[in-house]
Design a protein around this motif. Structure first.
Motif: not given
Length: 331
Positions: A21-23, A30-31, A77-78, A280-284
């Protein structure tokens, strides 16, 4: 016939999500934060290019189109990833999996083709500067953007139709956060070199061909820049291309690692990490790369934010004054 063959397999289970649950809470936060930054950065680019008259040039038109495609690309997808983090059952229907793959692969391929058109734009601007206004017309820019998106979606539709026409095994678990080609292909029972080569051929058309066009464009660009006698002119020419090259290396490096290799060399944990980079990384990073290294974009975004802030302040003050007037008793 393909859907009839899969009538017994109506949904997949996504197995890559944390059970703790914590993760799950940390993953969701984060996402969510990254997704908000992606949408905010790319929307600012689109709005700035649309509202600033000085940015109505082919280079910025392609950049705005790239930002718009990446907004749609992450939206495929996100939100589904965020919903699955919170849900106890991480399932996706057969039709939903196919639709997600079509748009995810199609818009990702459109990204690659758009990067190739941006390289062509830089080639014309540096190698044929006098003919640039004649060649890079608005009509040609619109056609190139539309062709990039349509070609990407067409190739994706063909690939996904081929994959889902193959027989799947009874196993329903996908070792991933969403439906992507390598993990779904692991569930296909009819493993053969023909199937594997067909997927590699589609990936080559969407990744390797645009990269070859980009490399060819930059070979001509470097040759033209080296002929410039002024050191300032060479620096200026290279600075206009450096942001684009950084995005190209990041995008194509990740995509080539995931898609341009045999299915037998699939490593679930490593591939999941790489998929998060290009999802996530490239679009950011794209908005950051294009704005931090571009003074015109930084200035345009600053003016858009300033106008919005001033407009909000004036509306608030107007509301206060109005409320003050309404509360003053008549004499």
């Amino acid at each position: 016939m393909a859907w009839e063959n899969h009538s017994a397999l109506m949904e997949f289970v996504l197995l890559a999500y944390p059970a703790c649950p914590e993760l799950r809470v940390l993953s969701f936060l984060g996402v969510s934060l990254v997704y908000i930054l992606i949408i905010t950065g790319n929307v600012l680019i689109v709005v700035s290019i649309h509202t600033e008259a000085r940015l109505h040039t082919p280079m910025y038109y392609f950049l705005g189109s790239l930002a718009g495609v990446e907004i749609c690309y992450t939206a495929v997808v996100v939100p589904h990833i965020l919903a699955n983090i919170l849900r106890s059952e991480k399932t996706i229907s057969l039709l939903g999996c196919a639709a997600q793959m079509v748009f995810f692969i199609g818009l990702g391929s459109a990204d690659c083709f758009l990067l190739a058109t941006m390289a062509y734009d830089r080639y014309v601007a540096i190698c044929c500067p006098l003919q640039y206004p004649v060649i890079m017309t608005l009509t040609l820019c619109v056609r190139l953007v539309v062709a990039s998106v349509v070609t990407g979606l067409f190739l994706s539709l063909q690939l996904v139709a081929f994959i889902f026409s193959l027989p799947f095994c009874r196993a329903r678990g996908i070792e991933h956060f969403f439906c992507d080609v390598p993990p779904v292909m692991r569930l296909v029972c009819a493993h053969s070199h023909i199937h594997e080569h067909s997927v590699l051929a589609a990936a080559t058309l969407a990744i390797a061909v645009p990269f070859f066009l980009i490399a060819t464009s930059y070979a001509f660009i470097v040759a033209a820049v080296l002929k410039i006698h002024s050191a300032t002119g060479r620096r200026r020419a290279f600075s206009t291309c450096s942001s684009h090259l950084a995005v190209v290396l990041l995008q194509y490096g990740c995509c080539a690692f995931v898609y341009l290799r045999p299915n037998s060399s699939y490593y679930p944990k490593l591939d999941r990490f790489i998929s998060l980079v290009y999802t996530l990384g490239t679009p950011l990073l794209n908005p950051l790369i294009y704005t931090l290294r571009n003074s015109e974009m930084k200035g345009a975004i600053g003016r858009v934010l300033t106008r919005n802030c001033l407009s909000q302040i004036s509306q608030d003050r107007g509301g206060y004054n109005l409320s003050g007037v309404s509360l003053v008793p008549a004499v």
